[in-house]
Scaffold this active site. Structure first.
Site, PDB file in Angstrom:
ATOM      1  N   HIS A 171     -21.123  12.080  -0.735  1.00 28.92           N
ATOM      2  CA  HIS A 171     -21.404  10.838  -0.036  1.00 28.92           C
ATOM      3  C   HIS A 171     -23.136  10.837  -0.079  1.00 28.92           C
ATOM      4  O   HIS A 171     -23.738  11.885   0.111  1.00 28.92           O
ATOM      5  CB  HIS A 171     -21.089  11.231   1.617  1.00 28.92           C
ATOM      6  CG  HIS A 171     -21.504   9.823   2.428  1.00 28.92           C
ATOM      7  ND1 HIS A 171     -20.922   8.594   2.241  1.00 28.92           N
ATOM      8  CD2 HIS A 171     -22.581   9.566   3.192  1.00 28.92           C
ATOM      9  CE1 HIS A 171     -21.494   7.814   3.109  1.00 28.92           C
ATOM     10  NE2 HIS A 171     -22.697   8.555   3.655  1.00 28.92           N
TER      11      HIS A 171
ATOM     12  N   ARG B  98       1.022  -1.226   0.070  1.00 30.76           N
ATOM     13  CA  ARG B  98      -0.026  -0.004   0.081  1.00 30.76           C
ATOM     14  C   ARG B  98       0.843   1.405   0.049  1.00 30.76           C
ATOM     15  O   ARG B  98       0.468   2.276  -0.839  1.00 30.76           O
ATOM     16  CB  ARG B  98      -1.083  -0.042   1.374  1.00 30.76           C
ATOM     17  CG  ARG B  98      -1.703   1.115   1.320  1.00 30.76           C
ATOM     18  CD  ARG B  98      -2.664   1.477   0.242  1.00 30.76           C
ATOM     19  NE  ARG B  98      -3.753   0.305  -0.214  1.00 30.76           N
ATOM     20  CZ  ARG B  98      -5.133   0.501  -0.083  1.00 30.76           C
ATOM     21  NH1 ARG B  98      -5.695   1.657  -0.028  1.00 30.76           N
ATOM     22  NH2 ARG B  98      -5.765  -0.577  -0.513  1.00 30.76           N
TER      23      ARG B  98
HETATM   24  C1  GRF Z   1     -22.557   7.386  -5.737  1.00 28.80           C
HETATM   25  O1  GRF Z   1     -23.762   6.993  -5.088  1.00 28.80           O
HETATM   26  C2  GRF Z   1     -22.125   8.335  -4.730  1.00 28.80           C
HETATM   27  O2  GRF Z   1     -22.719   9.083  -3.772  1.00 28.80           O
HETATM   28  C3  GRF Z   1     -21.250   7.282  -3.999  1.00 28.80           C
HETATM   29  O3  GRF Z   1     -20.939   6.473  -4.976  1.00 28.80           O
HETATM   30  C4  GRF Z   1     -21.591   6.423  -5.848  1.00 28.80           C
HETATM   31  C5  GRF Z   1     -20.929   6.655  -7.247  1.00 28.80           C
HETATM   32  O4  GRF Z   1     -21.735   6.448  -8.361  1.00 28.80           O
HETATM   33  N1  GRF Z   1     -19.971   7.925  -3.194  1.00 28.80           N
HETATM   34  P1  GRF Z   1     -21.262   7.154  -9.730  1.00 28.80           P
HETATM   35  O5  GRF Z   1     -20.018   6.389  -9.994  1.00 28.80           O
HETATM   36  O6  GRF Z   1     -21.054   8.571  -9.492  1.00 28.80           O
HETATM   37  O7  GRF Z   1     -22.291   6.938 -10.541  1.00 28.80           O
END
Ligand code: GRF
Length: 211
Positions: A110, A66
């Site tokens: 998020h 890592r």
């Molecule tokens: C989304 O639901 C975001 O909130 C979360 O991961 C997902 C990513 O979706 N962090 P995408 O790859 O942008 O379609």
């Protein structure tokens, strides 16, 4: 001009929202200088390529440790000379060296109203499963600065979304994306690109437009 690098791991619908907003002039003063994924099969990479955006894949699986990945990852990011890193569904832990070097210059989307349903183990569908299990009536999404913790940095924007009777995790996830994520992530980038976001004592102050 704000140079942004978007970090992705999956379908890239949030990346697409950013691309579309830049192309439509809803995000101003901004250039997507690259997209980086840890997943070579991420459809997000195809979205970047379709729009002529430089894209690269770098995965912890490609390195012996890592520590070695972190060093190469940081080098790849620095090489794109970003002013802002945007985590759009990026599922790899950001190395502490990167959080330090890009203090208050990394943002994440998020899919919950932080501090609910966030932290270790809360990502993707798991967030919506937990919300439905708890029986909350309102969910939403949050854009926040990234610090050493998981979903713990200063909150920039949030938007609420109603839970509806009979929602499945998939249906709820899609509504949160459509009504919240794809709106507040581009808006946060535009605010930052135009100098309207300040962090004072760990709390974000957004300078709203005069009008
Ligand atoms: C989304 O639901 C975001 O909130 C979360 O991961 C997902 C990513 O979706 N962090 P995408 O790859 O942008 O379609």
């Amino acid at each position: 001009m704000l140079n942004i690098v978007v970090l992705v791991s999956g379908g890239g619908t949030n990346l697409q929202a950013i691309i579309d907003a830049v192309e439509a002039g809803e995000i101003t003063n901004t250039r997507i200088s690259g997209v980086i994924s840890n997943n070579k099969n991420a459809y997000a990479l195809k979205r970047a390529q379709k729009h002529g955006i430089k894209s690269l894949c770098i995965s912890p699986k490609d390195f012996g440790s890592r520590t070695e990945f972190n060093r190469n990852f940081l080098e790849a990011v620095d090489g794109l000379n970003p002013d802002l890193l945007v985590l759009a569904g990026f599922l790899v832990v950001i190395p502490p060296e990167m959080t330090e070097r890009y203090r208050n210059r990394i943002i994440n989307i998020h899919p919950s109203l932080i501090p609910s349903f966030c932290g270790t183990g809360y990502y993707g569908l798991k967030v919506h499963e937990a919300a439905l299990l708890r029986g909350v009536k309102v969910v939403g999404a949050t854009v926040h600065f990234v610090d050493e913790g998981t979903d713990t940095g200063p909150i920039i924007l949030q938007r609420a979304v109603e839970v509806e009777q009979g929602d499945t995790p998939e249906v709820l996830q899609r509504r949160v994306m459509e009504q919240a994520e794809w709106k507040i992530l581009p808006r946060a980038i535009d605010l930052i690109a135009n100098g309207k976001v300040k962090v004072e004592d760990g709390v974000v102050k957004v300078v709203e437009d005069d009008n």
